[in-house]
Every structure is written in C-alpha cells, then in structure tokens.
Scaffold this motif. Structure first.
Motif, PDB file in Angstrom:
ATOM      1  N   SER A  20       0.853  -1.186   0.000  1.00 37.06           N
ATOM      2  CA  SER A  20       0.000   0.000   0.000  1.00 37.06           C
ATOM      3  C   SER A  20       0.895   1.244   0.000  1.00 37.06           C
ATOM      4  O   SER A  20       2.116   1.143   0.226  1.00 37.06           O
ATOM      5  CB  SER A  20      -0.881   0.009   1.251  1.00 37.06           C
ATOM      6  OG  SER A  20      -0.067   0.183   2.389  1.00 37.06           O
ATOM      7  N   ILE A  21       0.280   2.387  -0.218  1.00 37.24           N
ATOM      8  CA  ILE A  21       1.070   3.630  -0.230  1.00 37.24           C
ATOM      9  C   ILE A  21       1.738   3.840   1.131  1.00 37.24           C
ATOM     10  O   ILE A  21       2.898   4.242   1.204  1.00 37.24           O
ATOM     11  CB  ILE A  21       0.168   4.822  -0.609  1.00 37.24           C
ATOM     12  CG1 ILE A  21      -0.136   4.719  -2.103  1.00 37.24           C
ATOM     13  CG2 ILE A  21       0.829   6.158  -0.291  1.00 37.24           C
ATOM     14  CD1 ILE A  21      -1.141   5.695  -2.615  1.00 37.24           C
ATOM     15  N   GLU A  22       1.041   3.525   2.193  1.00 38.23           N
ATOM     16  CA  GLU A  22       1.629   3.691   3.522  1.00 38.23           C
ATOM     17  C   GLU A  22       2.824   2.752   3.715  1.00 38.23           C
ATOM     18  O   GLU A  22       3.858   3.140   4.259  1.00 38.23           O
ATOM     19  CB  GLU A  22       0.588   3.434   4.607  1.00 38.23           C
ATOM     20  CG  GLU A  22       1.132   3.720   5.991  1.00 38.23           C
ATOM     21  CD  GLU A  22       0.038   3.717   7.050  1.00 38.23           C
ATOM     22  OE1 GLU A  22       0.131   2.899   7.967  1.00 38.23           O
ATOM     23  OE2 GLU A  22      -0.889   4.522   6.943  1.00 38.23           O
ATOM     24  N   GLU A  23       2.669   1.529   3.237  1.00 33.76           N
ATOM     25  CA  GLU A  23       3.781   0.573   3.373  1.00 33.76           C
ATOM     26  C   GLU A  23       4.977   1.018   2.542  1.00 33.76           C
ATOM     27  O   GLU A  23       6.123   0.895   2.969  1.00 33.76           O
ATOM     28  CB  GLU A  23       3.316  -0.827   2.953  1.00 33.76           C
ATOM     29  CG  GLU A  23       2.384  -1.476   3.970  1.00 33.76           C
ATOM     30  CD  GLU A  23       1.675  -2.714   3.427  1.00 33.76           C
ATOM     31  OE1 GLU A  23       1.372  -3.608   4.231  1.00 33.76           O
ATOM     32  OE2 GLU A  23       1.412  -2.787   2.211  1.00 33.76           O
TER      33      GLU A  23
ATOM     34  N   LYS B 133       6.666   3.844   4.317  1.00 36.95           N
ATOM     35  CA  LYS B 133       7.472   3.390   5.454  1.00 36.95           C
ATOM     36  C   LYS B 133       8.763   2.746   4.972  1.00 36.95           C
ATOM     37  O   LYS B 133       9.834   2.977   5.523  1.00 36.95           O
ATOM     38  CB  LYS B 133       6.678   2.373   6.278  1.00 36.95           C
ATOM     39  CG  LYS B 133       5.697   3.025   7.236  1.00 36.95           C
ATOM     40  CD  LYS B 133       4.947   1.978   8.018  1.00 36.95           C
ATOM     41  CE  LYS B 133       3.867   2.624   8.879  1.00 36.95           C
ATOM     42  NZ  LYS B 133       2.912   1.654   9.399  1.00 36.95           N
TER      43      LYS B 133
ATOM     44  N   PRO C  24       3.920   9.702   2.910  1.00 42.10           N
ATOM     45  CA  PRO C  24       2.909   9.083   2.043  1.00 42.10           C
ATOM     46  C   PRO C  24       2.488   9.989   0.891  1.00 42.10           C
ATOM     47  O   PRO C  24       2.245   9.518  -0.219  1.00 42.10           O
ATOM     48  CB  PRO C  24       1.740   8.835   3.008  1.00 42.10           C
ATOM     49  CG  PRO C  24       2.363   8.722   4.345  1.00 42.10           C
ATOM     50  CD  PRO C  24       3.536   9.651   4.329  1.00 42.10           C
ATOM     51  N   SER C  25       2.450  11.295   1.154  1.00 39.08           N
ATOM     52  CA  SER C  25       2.037  12.212   0.084  1.00 39.08           C
ATOM     53  C   SER C  25       3.039  12.201  -1.068  1.00 39.08           C
ATOM     54  O   SER C  25       2.661  12.290  -2.240  1.00 39.08           O
ATOM     55  CB  SER C  25       1.902  13.623   0.638  1.00 39.08           C
ATOM     56  OG  SER C  25       3.097  14.014   1.259  1.00 39.08           O
TER      57      SER C  25
ATOM     58  N   ARG D 176       2.504   9.023  -2.983  1.00 33.94           N
ATOM     59  CA  ARG D 176       1.249   9.116  -3.737  1.00 33.94           C
ATOM     60  C   ARG D 176       1.449   9.959  -5.012  1.00 33.94           C
ATOM     61  O   ARG D 176       1.005   9.585  -6.092  1.00 33.94           O
ATOM     62  CB  ARG D 176       0.184   9.769  -2.847  1.00 33.94           C
ATOM     63  CG  ARG D 176      -1.143   9.838  -3.501  1.00 33.94           C
ATOM     64  CD  ARG D 176      -2.246  10.160  -2.501  1.00 33.94           C
ATOM     65  NE  ARG D 176      -3.481   9.650  -3.041  1.00 33.94           N
ATOM     66  CZ  ARG D 176      -3.869   8.392  -2.913  1.00 33.94           C
ATOM     67  NH1 ARG D 176      -3.139   7.535  -2.247  1.00 33.94           N
ATOM     68  NH2 ARG D 176      -4.982   7.978  -3.454  1.00 33.94           N
TER      69      ARG D 176
ATOM     70  N   THR E 295      -7.863   8.987   1.069  1.00 33.82           N
ATOM     71  CA  THR E 295      -6.815   8.597   2.015  1.00 33.82           C
ATOM     72  C   THR E 295      -5.444   8.696   1.354  1.00 33.82           C
ATOM     73  O   THR E 295      -5.320   8.667   0.127  1.00 33.82           O
ATOM     74  CB  THR E 295      -7.031   7.158   2.513  1.00 33.82           C
ATOM     75  OG1 THR E 295      -6.865   6.273   1.405  1.00 33.82           O
ATOM     76  CG2 THR E 295      -8.408   6.996   3.119  1.00 33.82           C
ATOM     77  N   VAL E 296      -4.421   8.807   2.202  1.00 41.08           N
ATOM     78  CA  VAL E 296      -3.049   8.795   1.687  1.00 41.08           C
ATOM     79  C   VAL E 296      -2.376   7.481   2.053  1.00 41.08           C
ATOM     80  O   VAL E 296      -1.162   7.362   2.018  1.00 41.08           O
ATOM     81  CB  VAL E 296      -2.215   9.978   2.232  1.00 41.08           C
ATOM     82  CG1 VAL E 296      -2.711  11.283   1.673  1.00 41.08           C
ATOM     83  CG2 VAL E 296      -2.245  10.008   3.749  1.00 41.08           C
ATOM     84  N   GLY E 297      -3.172   6.502   2.408  1.00 45.55           N
ATOM     85  CA  GLY E 297      -2.603   5.194   2.718  1.00 45.55           C
ATOM     86  C   GLY E 297      -3.358   4.541   3.851  1.00 45.55           C
ATOM     87  O   GLY E 297      -4.292   5.125   4.417  1.00 45.55           O
ATOM     88  N   GLY E 298      -2.976   3.329   4.148  1.00 42.28           N
ATOM     89  CA  GLY E 298      -3.646   2.614   5.227  1.00 42.28           C
ATOM     90  C   GLY E 298      -2.891   1.352   5.566  1.00 42.28           C
ATOM     91  O   GLY E 298      -1.919   1.003   4.904  1.00 42.28           O
ATOM     92  N   SER E 299      -3.340   0.698   6.618  1.00 40.22           N
ATOM     93  CA  SER E 299      -2.675  -0.547   7.003  1.00 40.22           C
ATOM     94  C   SER E 299      -3.660  -1.382   7.811  1.00 40.22           C
ATOM     95  O   SER E 299      -4.815  -0.986   8.012  1.00 40.22           O
ATOM     96  CB  SER E 299      -1.426  -0.247   7.833  1.00 40.22           C
ATOM     97  OG  SER E 299      -1.806   0.370   9.043  1.00 40.22           O
TER      98      SER E 299
ATOM     99  N   ASN F 138      -9.215   4.719  -2.781  1.00 45.59           N
ATOM    100  CA  ASN F 138      -8.584   5.571  -1.777  1.00 45.59           C
ATOM    101  C   ASN F 138      -9.613   6.468  -1.100  1.00 45.59           C
ATOM    102  O   ASN F 138      -9.294   7.548  -0.627  1.00 45.59           O
ATOM    103  CB  ASN F 138      -7.443   6.399  -2.387  1.00 45.59           C
ATOM    104  CG  ASN F 138      -7.942   7.362  -3.426  1.00 45.59           C
ATOM    105  OD1 ASN F 138      -9.093   7.306  -3.834  1.00 45.59           O
ATOM    106  ND2 ASN F 138      -7.075   8.248  -3.863  1.00 45.59           N
TER     107      ASN F 138
ATOM    108  N   GLY G 238      -5.017   6.918   6.656  1.00 41.74           N
ATOM    109  CA  GLY G 238      -4.425   8.234   6.903  1.00 41.74           C
ATOM    110  C   GLY G 238      -5.002   9.223   5.905  1.00 41.74           C
ATOM    111  O   GLY G 238      -5.273   8.865   4.757  1.00 41.74           O
TER     112      GLY G 238
ATOM    113  N   PHE H  29      -3.164  20.260   2.729  1.00 39.58           N
ATOM    114  CA  PHE H  29      -2.125  19.359   2.244  1.00 39.58           C
ATOM    115  C   PHE H  29      -0.787  20.042   1.936  1.00 39.58           C
ATOM    116  O   PHE H  29       0.259  19.603   2.383  1.00 39.58           O
ATOM    117  CB  PHE H  29      -2.657  18.656   0.986  1.00 39.58           C
ATOM    118  CG  PHE H  29      -2.016  17.342   0.730  1.00 39.58           C
ATOM    119  CD1 PHE H  29      -2.451  16.206   1.381  1.00 39.58           C
ATOM    120  CD2 PHE H  29      -0.966  17.235  -0.156  1.00 39.58           C
ATOM    121  CE1 PHE H  29      -1.850  14.979   1.159  1.00 39.58           C
ATOM    122  CE2 PHE H  29      -0.367  16.016  -0.389  1.00 39.58           C
ATOM    123  CZ  PHE H  29      -0.817  14.886   0.271  1.00 39.58           C
TER     124      PHE H  29
ATOM    125  N   ASN I  22      -4.818  10.117  11.450  1.00 42.29           N
ATOM    126  CA  ASN I  22      -4.836   8.656  11.356  1.00 42.29           C
ATOM    127  C   ASN I  22      -6.085   8.175  12.056  1.00 42.29           C
ATOM    128  O   ASN I  22      -6.403   8.635  13.171  1.00 42.29           O
ATOM    129  CB  ASN I  22      -3.598   8.049  12.027  1.00 42.29           C
ATOM    130  CG  ASN I  22      -2.462   7.918  11.061  1.00 42.29           C
ATOM    131  OD1 ASN I  22      -2.568   7.237  10.038  1.00 42.29           O
ATOM    132  ND2 ASN I  22      -1.369   8.592  11.351  1.00 42.29           N
TER     133      ASN I  22
END
Lengths: 159, 351
Positions: free
Chosen positions: A123-126, A129, A135-136, A139, B214-218, B231, B296, B301, B310
């Motif tokens: 994912s974008i978050e992964e 990290k 993340p932005s 993205r 969203t800008v991501g997730g887990s 998203n 997130g 922005f 979050n």
C-alpha cells in the motif's frame, strides 16, 4: 504486534532473493547491474545482521537498502558517461519484451513505486514506510508514474 | 491490463542460482567464522583486556590527540582503533558543530566517525535522528549507511558511524568524501504500550462522518475493506482535541460508524516531527486485539499548517466495548533543527 520466529540467514536469503533481485532489476532494467546490487544488498545484510521486530520491518529494510544501492550506483559521475551493456533477460513473449523496453523510458524514481505497488502489492503507507518518504510524496510519485506510463505505453494498457 | 502484463513479466525475473548459491556460501562462511565481520559490542572481558593492551601500546599519532571519541572507538572496535586516521575537520551552522573525527580504510570498507555537538543549547540528544536528510558523496561505486552509536551527555555530542563499502576493487585511498546533513529531529519520546484512559461513556454512538481521500492505510483486514485502487474512506469529522496523554498527538475523535469503533488522532505540521503510533485493545484476560484497519488522510495538504490524521478502526460491537481497555504505542519528537552542515575530507591511511 506480531512476535516473530527466528529466521536463519539462509532462510532470509532464500525468502527475499527474488524480491530484492526484481526490485533491483526494475530500477536498472539491466541484468548485470541487478546482479551487483543483489550481491551488495545481501552482503550488507550479512555483515550488519540487523535485528527486526517484525518480518515487515525486515522486508522494508531490504527494500530500502536495495533502493539506496540503486540510487548510489546511478549517482556516480562516471556512471552517467558510460553506455550500459545490453545485458537483459529474455522474456517469453514479444509483448513482455516490449513492455520491458518501454519501462526503460520511465524515469528511475518512478520505477520503484511502480514495482512496489503493482508487483509487491504494497500500500502507499507501506511504501512510504519502506522508503522512509512521506505518504504524500509516494502518492504523487505513483500518480505521475501512472501518467507517464500512459504516455509511454500509448494507452496500450489500462494503467 | 498493465498490472497483469507487468506481473507476468516480473515472474520471469529472478537471480541466477549461482548468484544465490554464492550468497548462501557467504552465510556459511560467516557462520563458521571465516568471513570478516565487525562485532559492534564485543564481550566485556575482551573490551577490558583490549583497553589495557591499547593503553600500553597506543601509537604516538593517536596519543598526541586523544579526545573522548577514541575511548568510544576502543569500545566499538578495539583492534581497529590504532588504524583510524585522525581527520578533525569541522563545520558549524546554527550553533551546531559537525566534525569528522577520524576515518579508517580497510579492505573495501571505509568507516568514519562523525560527531554533532550543540554549542549553544540542548538540541542534540541520545534520540537525534538525521531524518533522512544526510547524504554521503563519494567518487567510487559503493553503498553507505549512517547510524547513531553514542551520545555524550556532558558535552551534548552525538557520534555517528558511517560505513561505506566500495564495490569495484579499486584503490580509494586519496579519494575525497563529502558528508552533509540538512536537518535533524531530537528529543524523541517513546510511549510503549501505555494505557489510554478512554471511558466508554465518551464514545460517540452517532458521530458525524465524512468521505475523504486517504493517503494510505494498514491493518490485518485492510484489503477486506478497501480494494487496491480505492482511496476513499468514511472517517469521523475531527472534533477539538480531547484529553489524551501523548504530547504532540491530538485525539480528535472516537465513535461508532457502521458498528465499527473508530479512533482518530491528528498531528499538526508532522513533516517536522514524524510523530506516530497506534492503538490496540486488551480484554479482561489480557489478550491483545489489533485494529482491523487504519487510514491516513490530511488537511491543508500543501500548506504550512498541514494536519495529518490517522484513524484506527476496530471490529468490536458497541455492546461489548466495556469489556476492553485501550492501549497505545507512540513515538513523538520535540525538536526539529535545520542547518547546512557539510564536511569534505580525504581518505588516508596511517603509514
């Protein structure tokens, strides 16, 4: 948090070999360079023997070291002046071979996010990290990479 | 479809078995002790012995100028200390002095000790993190890492060890290296599995919600709730910050949405802080329950007052929430310092 079992170094090499190699190749699109980076990453791993709380952390560390190794290789002044050997992998179909060559036209910074998103299923978050980027930023890179891909592939594929 | 073709092409990319065998052979060499490696924290008996031996046999070159850093070097790598070449080049900006203390070239590895000292305040501490702002420029094919290895409280000095591995078997003596850094985060505080005093009476059973990009997730069930290209998420409308024990992170919402418990936190201007963490629940037997998924999203922005949110979502029915306690693990940082520190130095050998 997951508590992880002990992972022997051989197991780590076997488990992450393909991932590291594919990531290096996605960046360099060149077999010889991918070979070098693959060896470098695992030699760093074996020398440092880093400890991780989770397997996700281990994977993220390996991704990061691979990308850093790629970046550093391309940042070298002499590297920019040489003509790379056309040493690559023979793909099964002409379509895949063409895709490989078309991907060479994609700016390097976008190749990594494409690989991690479309192949490693992160994912974008992964990805953020693993690459230690916001993340932005990831993205934005992914959006621009898709846009570029559409230009390069001339809408042969839905991206 | 691009993804299908891309995946199919990738399946045909893998390292030659000879290459994998070569690495596995290195593992075996390493395990049998024939591979050269540096032990970061050697056996205390060896350290003590080496300290005594080193104290007697230290070379005049180093003895002439022995700052505290050499004591540390003995600790980290006693046998190698006598081969470190003093460099002592420094650069000062924003009241922070960065100094390259010494370097050591052996085989294809360069090790460099760099210190950062706050001359006017207490911005450097044992949690100092260069926040990925550092770069190491060198004119040879290599990889490099930089890690904080020691902090000296009395002088407010952090010591970093940079390790550079050269790839091409060329002689790098005489080459110049430039180490630079632009910013660092310090005064980090870790809150590990602390109880969060949230009363079930404070959980809103019908909170206002909104759709966000969203800008991501887990989370273990993230894929169950979101497709790869989705998203968009329904989140709590942020409320003014509530009571929360973590300084630097605000609790801006807690409530039930579609029978799922949502807990929302926010951080203002997090690009200069990197404050982060997560929640989990414990039942009466002490079993830990992780969130199903988190997302997130951000407001403002591209502005200076950007807020990063979050939201953690748990699949616990509202009728059962009283049986659980809230916990969290968080990391915050208190200081963000910018500057332009850069030192160039040659790689030399002690003759």
């Amino acid at each position: 948090m997951k508590q992880l079992n002990y992972y022997s170094e051989v197991t780590v090499v076997k488990t992450f070999s393909d991932m590291v190699y594919r990531l290096a190749f996605s960046h360099t699109r060149n077999k010889s360079d991918a070979d070098d980076i693959y060896q470098e990453v695992f030699l760093i791993y074996l020398r440092k023997k880093p400890q991780f709380k989770t397997e996700e952390h281990r994977k993220a560390w390996l991704i990061r070291v691979t990308i850093n190794s790629c970046k550093k290789m391309w940042a070298l002044p002499w590297r920019k002046k040489i003509v790379p050997l056309n040493e690559t992998i023979v793909f099964e179909t002409e379509e895949e071979t063409n895709l490989h060559y078309e991907l060479q036209k994609l700016p390097m910074k976008y190749r990594t996010v494409i690989q991690l998103f479309y192949y490693e299923d992160l994912s974008i978050e992964e990805i953020s990290k693993a690459l230690k980027q916001k993340p932005s930023t990831v993205r934005t890179q992914l959006t621009r990479a898709r846009y570029k891909l559409k230009e390069i592939l001339k809408e042969d594929y839905y991206v | 479809m691009f993804e299908e073709k891309y995946r199919s092409m990738n399946e045909q990319i893998f390292p030659d078995q000879k290459l994998v065998d070569k690495i596995i052979y290195s593992v075996n060499k390493s395990e049998s002790g024939t591979m050269k490696r540096t032990k970061i924290f050697p056996n205390p008996i060896i350290i003590f012995t080496m300290l005594i031996v080193s104290a007697i046999t230290i070379t005049p070159v180093l003895a002439a100028n022995v700052p505290a850093i050499y004591e540390l070097m003995y600790f980290v790598s006693p046998t190698a200390t006598q081969f470190f070449m003093p460099v002592q080049k420094s650069h000062e900006d924003n009241g922070i002095k960065m100094e390259v203390v010494s370097s050591y070239v052996h085989d294809n590895i360069v090790e460099v000790y760099i210190t950062m000292q706050d001359l006017i305040g207490e911005r450097i501490d044992e949690t100092t993190d260069l926040n990925d702002s550092y770069s190491i420029n060198r004119p040879f094919d290599s990889s490099a890492t930089c890690q904080l290895i020691y902090y000296e409280e009395s002088t407010r000095t952090a010591t970093f060890l940079i390790s550079i591995t050269e790839w091409g078997n060329r002689n790098i003596i005489g080459d110049k290296i430039t180490f630079s850094a632009r910013e660092f985060i310090s005064s980090k505080h870790e809150y590990n599995e602390i109880p969060i005093g949230i009363s079930s009476a404070n959980i809103n059973s019908s909170p206002s919600t909104k759709q966000v990009s969203t800008v991501g997730g887990s989370g273990v069930k993230y894929e169950k709730h979101f497709t790869k290209y989705d998203n968009s998420a329904e989140v709590l409308v942020p409320t003014p910050p509530m009571d929360f024990p973590i300084k630097g992170i605000d609790l801006t919402g807690i409530g039930y949405v579609n029978d799922m418990l949502h807990i929302q936190t926010s951080v203002v201007n997090n690009l200069t802080k990197d404050n982060h963490g997560y929640f989990f629940l414990r039942d009466k037997n002490g079993n830990q329950i992780e969130y199903d998924y988190s997302v997130g999203f951000a407001e403002n922005f591209d502005k200076d007052n950007r807020i990063d949110y979050n939201e953690f979502v748990f699949d616990i029915p509202q009728s059962e929430i009283k049986q659980y306690s809230f916990y969290g693990t968080f990391v915050t940082s208190g200081l963000f310092t910018e500057g332009n520190w850069q030192v160039t130095f040659p790689l030399e050998e002690i003759k």
